[in-house]
Design a protein around this motif. Structure first.
Motif, short mmCIF file in Angstrom:
data_model
loop_
_atom_site.label_atom_id
_atom_site.label_comp_id
_atom_site.label_asym_id
_atom_site.label_seq_id
_atom_site.Cartn_x
_atom_site.Cartn_y
_atom_site.Cartn_z
N LEU A 193 14.79 -6.04 -16.37
CA LEU A 193 14.67 -7.47 -16.09
C LEU A 193 14.66 -8.28 -17.39
N LEU A 194 13.91 -7.80 -18.37
CA LEU A 194 13.88 -8.47 -19.67
C LEU A 194 15.26 -8.50 -20.30
N LEU A 195 15.96 -7.37 -20.26
CA LEU A 195 17.28 -7.31 -20.89
C LEU A 195 18.30 -8.18 -20.14
N ALA A 196 18.19 -8.26 -18.83
CA ALA A 196 19.10 -9.11 -18.07
C ALA A 196 18.93 -10.57 -18.48
N PHE A 197 17.69 -11.02 -18.56
CA PHE A 197 17.44 -12.40 -19.00
C PHE A 197 17.89 -12.61 -20.44
N LEU A 246 29.18 -7.28 -23.58
CA LEU A 246 27.91 -6.60 -23.30
C LEU A 246 27.41 -6.90 -21.90
N ALA A 247 27.50 -8.17 -21.49
CA ALA A 247 27.05 -8.54 -20.14
C ALA A 247 27.87 -7.81 -19.07
N ALA A 248 29.20 -7.79 -19.24
CA ALA A 248 30.05 -7.11 -18.27
C ALA A 248 29.75 -5.61 -18.22
N HIS A 249 29.48 -5.04 -19.39
CA HIS A 249 29.19 -3.61 -19.45
C HIS A 249 27.87 -3.29 -18.75
N LEU A 250 26.87 -4.14 -18.95
CA LEU A 250 25.58 -3.94 -18.28
C LEU A 250 25.73 -4.06 -16.77
N VAL A 251 26.51 -5.03 -16.32
CA VAL A 251 26.72 -5.20 -14.88
C VAL A 251 27.40 -3.96 -14.31
N LEU A 286 27.29 -0.93 -15.50
CA LEU A 286 26.37 0.20 -15.55
C LEU A 286 25.34 0.12 -14.43
N TRP A 287 24.82 -1.09 -14.18
CA TRP A 287 23.77 -1.24 -13.18
C TRP A 287 24.30 -1.21 -11.75
N THR A 288 25.59 -1.45 -11.58
CA THR A 288 26.15 -1.50 -10.22
C THR A 288 27.00 -0.28 -9.88
N THR A 289 27.20 0.60 -10.85
CA THR A 289 28.02 1.79 -10.61
C THR A 289 27.13 3.02 -10.50
N LYS A 290 27.30 3.78 -9.45
CA LYS A 290 26.55 5.01 -9.30
C LYS A 290 27.23 6.10 -10.13
N PRO A 291 26.51 6.69 -11.08
CA PRO A 291 27.15 7.66 -11.98
C PRO A 291 27.42 8.99 -11.29
N GLU A 292 28.50 9.62 -11.69
CA GLU A 292 28.78 10.97 -11.18
C GLU A 292 27.84 11.99 -11.82
N THR A 293 27.47 11.73 -13.07
CA THR A 293 26.59 12.64 -13.79
C THR A 293 25.45 11.84 -14.39
N PRO A 294 24.19 12.18 -14.10
CA PRO A 294 23.06 11.44 -14.68
C PRO A 294 23.08 11.54 -16.20
#
Length: 468
Positions: free
Chosen positions: A21-25, A437-442, A444-452
């Motif tokens: 949340l802090l990083l998003a803001f 950076l913003a697009a990359h974070l979005v 990452l947060w919205t894509t379910k990874p194949e490998t943790p």
């Protein structure tokens, strides 16, 4: 459990939501501040731009972009990095994280309220404190809430001896409320009179950098460099001397901003001497963190550039504070070059490197695209160089012309215009980097990874036990 899996610790998983949340803001405010800063440079080049729009006049936009970048971007990102570091180094998960969530929401509501108040004409003329008076205590209370888990992590740490990263992070948490409340009282509630007012303003503007933002960036650097390289910090015994030099001497350097001003000459002299003494701190930092320049990896690239900018800015302050030099550079674009080198070159680059390191660990998934990280790094480096270089060149040209009575003010604006165009281009590149950076974070947060991430991240050497 593999060593890679232990790198994704309980400290990361429990703090995932509040830190995200802090990083998003933080990223949202970085975008808003960058856009406002670009508009501000456009208004500098074309004074008629939005001159009829009271909400977006030059002075108000300047205050809005300053507030967004310092309290929005730097504040939120600094909180996230400091709390994560203190949790990691305490040896136990962060506690009372609900305070962080509540404090974050109130802090960012306060920043939005401050920017709206500045746009509405309720701001102040105080550098780095341009927000309306009714917002300032609101932010102070929000800061106290966010700092609770950090203080608990520090007081309840498993290893009582502290590391350099902890020194700087804890100092930032405790010194900000003192600086902010003292400035609020001295400059807003019961403003000092006469010559004392510019002295207090210079003290606050300088202290906000040396005693809050710089310690947060150094905390991240002192943690990441040995953690990633796997090597103990060279000349680590001097790190304590560097730390205390910054804390004791840093605030005294504010007098350098008053050279040639209507204040007693001894105040400026103290600032000049303090800048010279503080070069010892920058020398210690350069030696301690030299390992950042010897290894590859995108995290260390950001950190290395930030450390270089931090050290360069410190030595530049010492040179530019000399009276013979200040006669040319004082009250010119050079002061903006110094502040942008500190905020965007040193703080932002180091903290961005920390963000690239911690996000996969708190999210338990790797970054989606390495090319996007490279693009962000390239845009940030070129943007900072163009922005700071353009402003510095404009400051030298402006100072030279101001000391020549034969040069008209209109001609000065003409002479500085090409360099300000370079600075505006640099600011545009920084905005592009933050958009990446913003697009990359979005993603990452919205894509379910194949490998943790726990199965992909190689655990760096556990340097917390020997050097932070």
């Amino acid at each position: 459990m593999t060593s890679a899996q232990t790198e994704i610790s309980e400290v990361d998983s429990t703090a995932r939501f509040p830190l995200s949340l802090l990083l998003a803001f933080a990223v949202l405010w970085a975008l808003a501040g960058g856009a406002l800063a670009l508009l501000n440079y456009a208004q500098t080049l074309d004074p008629a731009l939005l001159a009829d729009c009271a909400l977006l006049t030059y002075g108000r936009v300047r205050g809005m972009q300053e507030t967004a970048l310092v309290y929005g971007w730097a504040g939120n990102a600094g909180f996230a990095v400091a709390l994560w570091l203190l949790g990691r180094l305490s040896g136990a998960p962060l506690r009372s994280l609900n305070w962080v969530v509540v404090g974050t929401l109130f802090w960012n509501f306060g920043v939005a309220l401050a920017i709206g108040g500045i746009a509405g004409g309720h701001g102040t003329s105080i550098v780095l404190l341009r927000m309306p008076a009714y917002v300032q205590w609101f932010l102070l209370a929000a800061f106290a809430a966010i700092a609770v888990p950090g203080v608990l992590a520090w007081t309840g740490r498993a290893h009582k001896p502290m590391f350099a990263a902890q020194w700087y992070a804890v100092a930032a948490l405790f010194l900000f409320p003192w600086l902010f409340s003292a400035a609020h009282v001295m400059l807003v509630v019961a403003p000092l009179r006469g010559v004392l007012q510019p002295v207090a303003e210079a003290w606050f503007a300088q202290s906000l950098w040396t005693l809050w933002m710089a310690p947060v960036a150094l905390a991240a650097a002192y943690y990441l460099v040995p953690k990633i390289t796997g090597r103990a910090i060279p000349s680590y015994d001097f790190a304590g001397l560097g730390f205390w030099t910054l804390l004791v001497i840093g605030a005294w350097t504010g007098g350098r901003h008053l050279i040639g001003g209507p204040v007693p000459a001894w105040i400026a002299t103290i600032g000049i001497v303090a800048c010279a003494v503080l070069t010892f701190h920058y020398l210690v930092v350069a030696i301690n963190l030299s390992g950042a320049f010897r290894r590859s990896g995108f995290t260390l690239k950001f950190v290395a550039f930030g450390v270089a900018a931090y050290v360069l800015g410190g030595f530049a302050d010492a040179v530019l504070s000399l009276r013979s030099v200040a006669e040319v550079t004082q009250f010119t674009w050079m002061s903006q070059a110094q502040s942008q080198l500190a905020l965007l070159g040193a703080f932002s680059m180091i903290v961005t490197g920390a963000i690239y390191f911690l996000v996969p660990r708190i999210a338990n998934q790797p970054w989606v695209s390495t090319p996007l990280i490279r693009a962000h790094y390239a845009a940030a480096v070129i943007g900072v160089i163009a922005l700071v270089g353009g402003l510095a060149a404009a400051g030298i040209v402006q100072g030279r012309d101001l000391n020549n009575a034969a040069v008209a003010l209109v001609d000065i604006a003409t002479h500085t215009r090409p360099w300000l165009l370079v600075a505006a281009a640099g600011q545009a590149l920084l905005l592009v980097g933050n958009l990446v950076l913003a697009a990359h974070l979005v993603r990452l947060w919205t894509t379910k990874p194949e490998t943790p991430a726990a199965e992909l991240i190689r655990e760096p050497h556990a340097m917390e036990a020997s050097a932070s």
